[in-house]
Design a protein around this motif. Structure first.
Motif, short mmCIF file in Angstrom:
data_model
loop_
_atom_site.label_atom_id
_atom_site.label_comp_id
_atom_site.label_asym_id
_atom_site.label_seq_id
_atom_site.Cartn_x
_atom_site.Cartn_y
_atom_site.Cartn_z
N GLU A 72 -0.17 34.90 -34.12
CA GLU A 72 -0.65 34.02 -33.06
C GLU A 72 -0.06 32.62 -33.23
O GLU A 72 -0.03 32.08 -34.32
CB GLU A 72 -2.17 33.90 -33.11
CG GLU A 72 -2.72 32.94 -32.07
CD GLU A 72 -4.18 32.57 -32.26
OE1 GLU A 72 -4.79 32.11 -31.29
OE2 GLU A 72 -4.71 32.74 -33.38
N ARG A 74 -0.93 29.01 -32.76
CA ARG A 74 -2.20 28.29 -32.64
C ARG A 74 -2.01 26.83 -32.98
O ARG A 74 -1.02 26.44 -33.59
CB ARG A 74 -3.30 28.93 -33.50
CG ARG A 74 -2.99 28.99 -34.97
CD ARG A 74 -4.18 29.36 -35.84
NE ARG A 74 -4.79 30.63 -35.54
CZ ARG A 74 -5.71 31.22 -36.29
NH1 ARG A 74 -6.10 30.65 -37.40
NH2 ARG A 74 -6.23 32.35 -35.94
N CYS A 109 -0.87 34.28 -27.79
CA CYS A 109 -1.48 32.96 -27.68
C CYS A 109 -2.62 33.03 -26.69
O CYS A 109 -2.63 33.89 -25.80
CB CYS A 109 -0.48 31.87 -27.30
SG CYS A 109 0.15 31.99 -25.63
N PHE A 149 -8.95 35.92 -30.39
CA PHE A 149 -8.00 36.97 -30.03
C PHE A 149 -8.73 38.24 -29.61
O PHE A 149 -8.37 38.89 -28.63
CB PHE A 149 -7.08 37.25 -31.22
CG PHE A 149 -6.25 38.49 -31.07
CD1 PHE A 149 -5.18 38.52 -30.19
CD2 PHE A 149 -6.54 39.63 -31.79
CE1 PHE A 149 -4.42 39.67 -30.03
CE2 PHE A 149 -5.78 40.77 -31.65
CZ PHE A 149 -4.72 40.79 -30.76
N ARG A 164 -4.83 34.89 -21.96
CA ARG A 164 -4.29 35.63 -23.09
C ARG A 164 -2.85 36.00 -22.76
O ARG A 164 -2.58 36.58 -21.73
CB ARG A 164 -5.13 36.89 -23.33
CG ARG A 164 -6.58 36.58 -23.68
CD ARG A 164 -7.49 37.79 -23.51
NE ARG A 164 -7.15 38.89 -24.37
CZ ARG A 164 -7.54 38.99 -25.63
NH1 ARG A 164 -8.29 38.07 -26.17
NH2 ARG A 164 -7.20 40.03 -26.36
#
Length: 172
Positions: A72, A74, A109, A149, A164
């Protein structure tokens, strides 16, 4: 402001106060999850920092690996004065390079900045990104980003309105 004067590098422990400064406005607007300093120090190796021409950090972002083929992006945050100057692009390129180096093929993400991520090859996705077996493993994590997530109810106030998105990295 020219992006030619911007450099991106791996974060140092001494960058944590700058990361806090960069993410604070986004945390206040509920765009990013807040992180305690102890969490940032413990995950500093996940971060990249963008430096302005004067050497002061103007952006940050992190790559958190979830599973063997999934990570991910972030905590991607920029100094507001540097938005739309290519800083986010350079940071995202660096994070995707980290993913490739780690052998990760997909990057997730959760974002309000849909247009930015679309320009970089990310597509909106539904909820089933991992198999039920992997989901069962991930649900054990205490990481709030993993909870986001997985779209767990306890993080709903932080994810309302987010999109998403997923990018499959091209094979090297």
């Amino acid at each position: 402001m020219s992006t030619g004067e911007i450099t991106v590098r791996k974060a140092l422990a001494s960058d944590v106060p700058h990361i806090q400064r960069l993410i604070e406005p986004y945390v206040a607007r509920r765009i990013l999850l807040g992180k305690d300093n102890v969490t940032l120090y413990g995950s500093i190796q996940q971060f990249q920092i963008a430096l302005g021409p004067d050497g002061v950090p103007i952006g940050c972002g992190a790559l958190n690996v979830f599973w063997d083929d999934l990570a991910e992006v972030r905590t991607l945050a920029l100094d507001p004065d540097w938005i739309r100057h290519g800083v986010g692009h350079k940071l995202l390129d660096g994070l995707e390079g980290d993913a490739r180096a780690l052998g990760v093929g997909r990057i997730f993400c959760l974002t309000f900045e849909v247009d930015f991520f679309v320009k970089h090859g990310y597509l909106e996705i539904g909820e089933s990104v991992v198999s039920p077996e992997v989901y069962a493993e991930l649900v054990r994590s205490s990481d709030e980003g993993v909870a986001e997530f997985l779209d767990l109810a306890r993080v709903k106030p932080n994810t309302l309105g987010n999109t998403r998105m997923l990018k499959v990295l091209p094979a090297a």
